[in-house]
Design a protein around this motif. Structure first.
Motif, PDB file in Angstrom:
ATOM      1  N   ASP A 153      76.356   3.809  33.570  1.00  0.00           N
ATOM      2  CA  ASP A 153      76.380   2.345  33.609  1.00  0.00           C
ATOM      3  C   ASP A 153      76.466   1.807  32.187  1.00  0.00           C
ATOM      4  O   ASP A 153      75.934   2.419  31.252  1.00  0.00           O
ATOM      5  N   GLU A 154      77.100   0.656  32.041  1.00  0.00           N
ATOM      6  CA  GLU A 154      77.089  -0.016  30.748  1.00  0.00           C
ATOM      7  C   GLU A 154      75.648  -0.438  30.455  1.00  0.00           C
ATOM      8  O   GLU A 154      75.062  -1.218  31.201  1.00  0.00           O
ATOM      9  N   SER A 155      75.066   0.105  29.403  1.00  0.00           N
ATOM     10  CA  SER A 155      73.675  -0.188  29.068  1.00  0.00           C
ATOM     11  C   SER A 155      73.289   0.551  27.800  1.00  0.00           C
ATOM     12  O   SER A 155      74.054   1.363  27.275  1.00  0.00           O
ATOM     13  N   SER A 156      72.110   0.334  27.339  1.00  0.00           N
ATOM     14  CA  SER A 156      71.525   1.114  26.251  1.00  0.00           C
ATOM     15  C   SER A 156      70.625   2.169  26.867  1.00  0.00           C
ATOM     16  O   SER A 156      69.896   1.894  27.827  1.00  0.00           O
ATOM     17  N   TYR A 157      70.666   3.361  26.297  1.00  0.00           N
ATOM     18  CA  TYR A 157      69.907   4.494  26.814  1.00  0.00           C
ATOM     19  C   TYR A 157      69.004   5.025  25.718  1.00  0.00           C
ATOM     20  O   TYR A 157      69.368   5.011  24.545  1.00  0.00           O
ATOM     21  N   GLY A 158      67.850   5.543  26.109  1.00  0.00           N
ATOM     22  CA  GLY A 158      66.966   6.094  25.106  1.00  0.00           C
ATOM     23  C   GLY A 158      65.858   6.953  25.688  1.00  0.00           C
ATOM     24  O   GLY A 158      65.638   7.004  26.899  1.00  0.00           O
ATOM     25  N   ASP A 159      65.178   7.614  24.795  1.00  0.00           N
ATOM     26  CA  ASP A 159      63.998   8.409  25.078  1.00  0.00           C
ATOM     27  C   ASP A 159      63.219   8.481  23.766  1.00  0.00           C
ATOM     28  O   ASP A 159      63.788   8.274  22.690  1.00  0.00           O
ATOM     29  N   THR A 160      61.950   8.748  23.835  1.00  0.00           N
ATOM     30  CA  THR A 160      61.141   8.926  22.636  1.00  0.00           C
ATOM     31  C   THR A 160      60.602  10.343  22.619  1.00  0.00           C
ATOM     32  O   THR A 160      59.969  10.775  23.589  1.00  0.00           O
ATOM     33  N   LEU A 161      60.878  11.046  21.523  1.00  0.00           N
ATOM     34  CA  LEU A 161      60.369  12.401  21.329  1.00  0.00           C
ATOM     35  C   LEU A 161      59.183  12.306  20.364  1.00  0.00           C
ATOM     36  O   LEU A 161      59.317  11.763  19.269  1.00  0.00           O
ATOM     37  N   THR A 162      58.054  12.833  20.788  1.00  0.00           N
ATOM     38  CA  THR A 162      56.836  12.785  19.979  1.00  0.00           C
ATOM     39  C   THR A 162      56.388  14.209  19.658  1.00  0.00           C
ATOM     40  O   THR A 162      56.246  15.028  20.575  1.00  0.00           O
ATOM     41  N   PHE A 163      56.186  14.477  18.383  1.00  0.00           N
ATOM     42  CA  PHE A 163      55.744  15.784  17.916  1.00  0.00           C
ATOM     43  C   PHE A 163      54.276  15.685  17.505  1.00  0.00           C
ATOM     44  O   PHE A 163      53.896  14.772  16.788  1.00  0.00           O
ATOM     45  N   THR A 164      53.466  16.663  17.933  1.00  0.00           N
ATOM     46  CA  THR A 164      52.039  16.687  17.608  1.00  0.00           C
ATOM     47  C   THR A 164      51.685  18.087  17.115  1.00  0.00           C
ATOM     48  O   THR A 164      51.995  19.074  17.787  1.00  0.00           O
ATOM     49  N   ILE A 165      51.018  18.164  15.957  1.00  0.00           N
ATOM     50  CA  ILE A 165      50.562  19.445  15.429  1.00  0.00           C
ATOM     51  C   ILE A 165      49.059  19.556  15.688  1.00  0.00           C
ATOM     52  O   ILE A 165      48.314  18.604  15.477  1.00  0.00           O
ATOM     53  N   ILE A 166      48.644  20.727  16.171  1.00  0.00           N
ATOM     54  CA  ILE A 166      47.255  20.957  16.565  1.00  0.00           C
ATOM     55  C   ILE A 166      46.760  22.242  15.912  1.00  0.00           C
ATOM     56  O   ILE A 166      47.391  23.296  16.054  1.00  0.00           O
ATOM     57  N   ALA A 167      45.650  22.170  15.218  1.00  0.00           N
ATOM     58  CA  ALA A 167      45.069  23.354  14.582  1.00  0.00           C
ATOM     59  C   ALA A 167      44.505  24.303  15.631  1.00  0.00           C
ATOM     60  O   ALA A 167      44.000  23.855  16.665  1.00  0.00           O
ATOM     61  N   LYS A 168      44.589  25.598  15.356  1.00  0.00           N
ATOM     62  CA  LYS A 168      43.991  26.583  16.263  1.00  0.00           C
ATOM     63  C   LYS A 168      42.548  26.798  15.880  1.00  0.00           C
ATOM     64  O   LYS A 168      42.140  26.595  14.784  1.00  0.00           O
TER      65      LYS A 168
END
Length: 168
Positions: A153-168
């Motif tokens: 469809d004619e439109s704007s498309y998107g997604d948000t990619l979120t990166f998270t670092i976690i200590a062991k």
């Protein structure tokens, strides 16, 4: 006068004994210490093309960002990637979605050349059992999609990619 001299001499001797201890130390020590705070960070730098994807074309491994992982945790760390669209659906497939029409284009993500395998909208993309080098470790983020096979469809498309670092 002899008695006055003896008094003065005695007073000088007592003052010398009080002022200078008889047994001076031959060694001494101090304790020194310090600490290093934990470093567990990442820097995400997006490419310009990430905001203007060619959605009507078929694209393979298009670089959209670089992530620098940096940690001094001896036990290591984990980096988790989340797709907001996939997470909202509890899906294992991220999509570029139109908020206006709800049309979607599935896409895949590679992190440092390896496929990101999503479960419930999240994927573990780094699982490291050691600290990084001082400057960190740079990882490419690429996407692939087959826009030529979709009549979106004619439109704007998107997604948000979120990166998270976690200590062991």
């Amino acid at each position: 006068m002899k008695s006055t001299n003896t008094k003065y001499m005695s007073m000088i001797a007592i003052a010398a004994i009080i002022a200078f201890p008889a047994a001076a130390a031959t060694t001494g020590s101090i304790a020194i210490s310090g600490s290093v705070p934990a470093i567990i960070e990442l820097a995400v730098t997006s490419e310009a093309v990430a905001q203007n994807l060619p959605l009507t074309q078929t694209v393979s491994d298009l670089r959209v960002a670089t992530v620098v992982e940096r940690s001094n945790k001896k036990a290591g760390y984990t980096v988790v990637l989340e797709s907001s669209n996939a997470k909202a659906r509890g899906s294992s497939s991220p999509t570029l979605r139109s908020a206006e029409t709800n049309d979607e284009l599935p896409y895949s993500v590679k992190y440092d050349g390896a496929d990101a395998r999503f479960t419930g909208g999240a994927a573990i993309v780094s699982d490291v059992s050691a600290k990084t080098v001082a400057d960190g470790v740079s990882k490419a983020v690429t996407v692939s999609f087959n826009g030529a096979d979709y009549f979106l469809d004619e439109s704007s498309y998107g997604d948000t990619l979120t990166f998270t670092i976690i200590a062991k």
